[in-house]
Design a protein around this motif. Structure first.
Motif, PDB file in Angstrom:
ATOM      1  N   ALA A 110      32.594  31.860 -22.935  1.00  0.00           N
ATOM      2  CA  ALA A 110      33.095  30.549 -23.374  1.00  0.00           C
ATOM      3  C   ALA A 110      34.571  30.393 -23.024  1.00  0.00           C
ATOM      4  O   ALA A 110      34.999  29.328 -22.549  1.00  0.00           O
ATOM      5  CB  ALA A 110      32.888  30.393 -24.880  1.00  0.00           C
ATOM      6  N   PHE A 111      35.342  31.446 -23.257  1.00  0.00           N
ATOM      7  CA  PHE A 111      36.771  31.395 -22.964  1.00  0.00           C
ATOM      8  C   PHE A 111      37.028  31.138 -21.485  1.00  0.00           C
ATOM      9  O   PHE A 111      37.867  30.302 -21.118  1.00  0.00           O
ATOM     10  CB  PHE A 111      37.430  32.709 -23.394  1.00  0.00           C
ATOM     11  CG  PHE A 111      38.857  32.861 -22.934  1.00  0.00           C
ATOM     12  CD1 PHE A 111      39.882  32.178 -23.559  1.00  0.00           C
ATOM     13  CD2 PHE A 111      39.173  33.688 -21.862  1.00  0.00           C
ATOM     14  CE1 PHE A 111      41.197  32.301 -23.140  1.00  0.00           C
ATOM     15  CE2 PHE A 111      40.484  33.824 -21.425  1.00  0.00           C
ATOM     16  CZ  PHE A 111      41.495  33.128 -22.071  1.00  0.00           C
ATOM     17  N   HIS A 112      36.295  31.836 -20.616  1.00  0.00           N
ATOM     18  CA  HIS A 112      36.496  31.660 -19.170  1.00  0.00           C
ATOM     19  C   HIS A 112      36.084  30.257 -18.728  1.00  0.00           C
ATOM     20  O   HIS A 112      36.756  29.647 -17.882  1.00  0.00           O
ATOM     21  CB  HIS A 112      35.718  32.720 -18.390  1.00  0.00           C
ATOM     22  CG  HIS A 112      36.400  34.052 -18.376  1.00  0.00           C
ATOM     23  ND1 HIS A 112      37.486  34.327 -17.579  1.00  0.00           N
ATOM     24  CD2 HIS A 112      36.164  35.187 -19.090  1.00  0.00           C
ATOM     25  CE1 HIS A 112      37.891  35.573 -17.793  1.00  0.00           C
ATOM     26  NE2 HIS A 112      37.102  36.110 -18.704  1.00  0.00           N
ATOM     27  N   GLU A 172      30.042  23.923 -20.675  1.00  0.00           N
ATOM     28  CA  GLU A 172      29.649  25.344 -20.614  1.00  0.00           C
ATOM     29  C   GLU A 172      30.381  26.137 -21.683  1.00  0.00           C
ATOM     30  O   GLU A 172      29.797  27.004 -22.343  1.00  0.00           O
ATOM     31  CB  GLU A 172      29.971  25.901 -19.222  1.00  0.00           C
ATOM     32  CG  GLU A 172      29.433  27.308 -18.961  1.00  0.00           C
ATOM     33  CD  GLU A 172      27.961  27.313 -18.582  1.00  0.00           C
ATOM     34  OE1 GLU A 172      27.471  28.375 -18.192  1.00  0.00           O
ATOM     35  OE2 GLU A 172      27.303  26.259 -18.681  1.00  0.00           O
ATOM     36  N   ALA A 173      31.646  25.836 -21.880  1.00  0.00           N
ATOM     37  CA  ALA A 173      32.433  26.527 -22.899  1.00  0.00           C
ATOM     38  C   ALA A 173      31.841  26.295 -24.282  1.00  0.00           C
ATOM     39  O   ALA A 173      31.706  27.234 -25.079  1.00  0.00           O
ATOM     40  CB  ALA A 173      33.883  26.037 -22.856  1.00  0.00           C
ATOM     41  N   LEU A 174      31.470  25.064 -24.567  1.00  0.00           N
ATOM     42  CA  LEU A 174      30.903  24.734 -25.879  1.00  0.00           C
ATOM     43  C   LEU A 174      29.574  25.451 -26.087  1.00  0.00           C
ATOM     44  O   LEU A 174      29.308  25.978 -27.182  1.00  0.00           O
ATOM     45  CB  LEU A 174      30.715  23.223 -26.003  1.00  0.00           C
ATOM     46  CG  LEU A 174      30.196  22.716 -27.355  1.00  0.00           C
ATOM     47  CD1 LEU A 174      31.132  23.118 -28.489  1.00  0.00           C
ATOM     48  CD2 LEU A 174      30.018  21.203 -27.324  1.00  0.00           C
ATOM     49  N   LEU A 193      38.051  29.301 -31.259  1.00  0.00           N
ATOM     50  CA  LEU A 193      37.703  28.895 -29.896  1.00  0.00           C
ATOM     51  C   LEU A 193      36.956  27.565 -29.918  1.00  0.00           C
ATOM     52  O   LEU A 193      37.228  26.671 -29.104  1.00  0.00           O
ATOM     53  CB  LEU A 193      36.862  29.975 -29.214  1.00  0.00           C
ATOM     54  CG  LEU A 193      36.444  29.687 -27.770  1.00  0.00           C
ATOM     55  CD1 LEU A 193      37.637  29.335 -26.895  1.00  0.00           C
ATOM     56  CD2 LEU A 193      35.685  30.877 -27.183  1.00  0.00           C
ATOM     57  N   LEU A 194      36.030  27.409 -30.853  1.00  0.00           N
ATOM     58  CA  LEU A 194      35.323  26.143 -30.972  1.00  0.00           C
ATOM     59  C   LEU A 194      36.300  25.006 -31.288  1.00  0.00           C
ATOM     60  O   LEU A 194      36.173  23.894 -30.747  1.00  0.00           O
ATOM     61  CB  LEU A 194      34.256  26.237 -32.066  1.00  0.00           C
ATOM     62  CG  LEU A 194      32.929  26.866 -31.627  1.00  0.00           C
ATOM     63  CD1 LEU A 194      32.090  27.245 -32.836  1.00  0.00           C
ATOM     64  CD2 LEU A 194      32.157  25.917 -30.709  1.00  0.00           C
ATOM     65  N   SER A 195      37.279  25.277 -32.138  1.00  0.00           N
ATOM     66  CA  SER A 195      38.266  24.266 -32.474  1.00  0.00           C
ATOM     67  C   SER A 195      39.041  23.826 -31.231  1.00  0.00           C
ATOM     68  O   SER A 195      39.246  22.625 -30.997  1.00  0.00           O
ATOM     69  CB  SER A 195      39.241  24.802 -33.527  1.00  0.00           C
ATOM     70  OG  SER A 195      40.169  23.813 -33.903  1.00  0.00           O
ATOM     71  N   ASP A 196      39.465  24.793 -30.423  1.00  0.00           N
ATOM     72  CA  ASP A 196      40.199  24.464 -29.193  1.00  0.00           C
ATOM     73  C   ASP A 196      39.349  23.622 -28.247  1.00  0.00           C
ATOM     74  O   ASP A 196      39.839  22.678 -27.603  1.00  0.00           O
ATOM     75  CB  ASP A 196      40.642  25.745 -28.484  1.00  0.00           C
ATOM     76  CG  ASP A 196      41.771  26.453 -29.215  1.00  0.00           C
ATOM     77  OD1 ASP A 196      42.473  25.798 -30.005  1.00  0.00           O
ATOM     78  OD2 ASP A 196      41.944  27.675 -28.995  1.00  0.00           O
ATOM     79  N   ILE A 197      38.060  23.965 -28.150  1.00  0.00           N
ATOM     80  CA  ILE A 197      37.164  23.237 -27.246  1.00  0.00           C
ATOM     81  C   ILE A 197      36.959  21.797 -27.734  1.00  0.00           C
ATOM     82  O   ILE A 197      37.054  20.836 -26.958  1.00  0.00           O
ATOM     83  CB  ILE A 197      35.809  23.969 -27.115  1.00  0.00           C
ATOM     84  CG1 ILE A 197      36.003  25.329 -26.421  1.00  0.00           C
ATOM     85  CG2 ILE A 197      34.819  23.117 -26.325  1.00  0.00           C
ATOM     86  CD1 ILE A 197      34.802  26.245 -26.503  1.00  0.00           C
TER      87      ILE A 197
END
Length: 335
Positions: free
Chosen positions: A209-211, A220-222, A247-251
């Motif tokens: 997800a990060f990449h 794709e990240a989500l 990470l979900l928050s950033d996305i």
């Protein structure tokens, strides 16, 4: 006849004595692991530290290794959050490694080497002021993880091998060798999925997800970030849940879904505070500041950034300090 009776009685007494130690101590080690998985590291370590003196008793000496392995694994895995007492962490892990070598216990040796790799990785990570690594960083971590992987492959320890492939991938990620990192993550996932290891699928999913997030593929990240959170919750491992929510928050913030982003950041804050992991709180404050800024609430953003800076300074984390200071400077430049 009498001699045989006495010998049998002594043997039975010895067996009873051994059993009296082995069963409850093993159960207590497992209870400590459960405490840690449920975000109660302090109680887990208290319990294991109380067990260590008992392992000095002859009948319990062979249980010192599993106590040290569990204690060392906890210290290594949470060091990313705490950044405290590396001397104690390395002392425990080196003693575990030594005992494993002396007893020729290859499985325990691999576990000790793996935790040493994790410990060195987080020590280097916490000392860094940037995501990308400086020359020489993470070499010890890589060496330990490669040794652990070799033993685990020899022993056909699939769960351990999956973990080692992932850990090696994280080093290549820090070295900006994305293709190699993703290849190792893929190998970790392949083994974990084949053997239905839920926990071992969590971290590779989060890093996929990060990449994807870094490359701008938000869909794709989500997908991978949601998968990481779901797997983590199913596996029941609480300590790294703040990472999934952040990470979900950033996305979601990048997608413009502000309130959903806020919910995940606030959940990460709550979890970090519950577990006493102030680094998670510091990171959450950065994200919450970004959310406030996206809604033009500059004063609220500044308050969050200042808290993130203060916590980063308290924890002596250069990257956390740099990120917070950079955001505060940008705010200052706007006025």
């Amino acid at each position: 006849m009498m001699e045989k009776f006495v010998a049998d009685a002594v043997h039975e007494t010895q067996s009873d004595l051994n059993g009296s130690f082995v069963t409850p101590l093993k159960e207590l080690i497992e209870i400590a692991k459960i405490y840690f998985w449920n975000g109660r590291s302090k109680e887990a370590q208290q319990l294991l530290n109380q067990l260590l003196p008992i392992t000095a008793i002859r009948e319990a000496q062979h249980l010192k290794l599993p106590v040290l392995l569990q204690l060392g694994k906890i210290k290594a895995n949470e060091y990313v959050y705490t950044n405290t007492d590396p001397e104690s962490m390395f002392s425990v892990l080196h003693e575990a490694r030594q005992l494993a070598e002396q007893s020729q216990n290859r499985k325990s040796l691999a576990d000790a080497l793996s935790s040493l790799g994790t410990a060195h990785y987080f020590v280097d990570l916490n000392a860094s002021s940037a995501i990308e690594s400086a020359a020489g960083q993470y070499k010890e971590a890589l060496g330990y993880h490669e040794q652990a992987l070799q033993i685990r492959i020899e022993l056909q320890d699939n769960r351990g091998a999956s973990e080692s492939y992932f850990q090696i991938g994280t080093v290549y990620e820090r070295w900006q060798k994305k293709d190699l990192a993703l290849d190792f993550y893929s190998q970790a996932v392949r083994i974990a999925e084949e053997h239905h290891f839920l926990y071992e699928q969590c971290e590779p999913a989060r890093h996929f997800a990060f990449h994807a997030f870094q490359s701008g593929d938000l869909d794709e990240a989500l997908k991978f970030a949601q998968q990481a959170l779901t797997l983590r919750e199913k596996a029941g491992f609480k300590p790294h849940l703040p990472l999934d929510h952040l990470l979900l928050s950033d996305i979601y913030l990048k997608r413009g879904q502000i309130e959903t982003a806020r919910q995940h950041a606030e959940t990460a804050t709550r979890l970090g505070e519950e577990m006493g992991y102030l680094r998670a709180v510091s990171s959450s404050c950065l994200t919450l500041g970004d959310i406030e800024l996206a809604e033009q609430r500059v004063d609220a953003a500044c308050t969050y950034y200042e808290k993130a800076l203060r916590l980063g300074q308290e924890l002596r984390l250069p990257l956390a300090v740099h990120r917070a200071a950079e955001r505060l400077k940008r705010l200052g430049d706007r006025h």
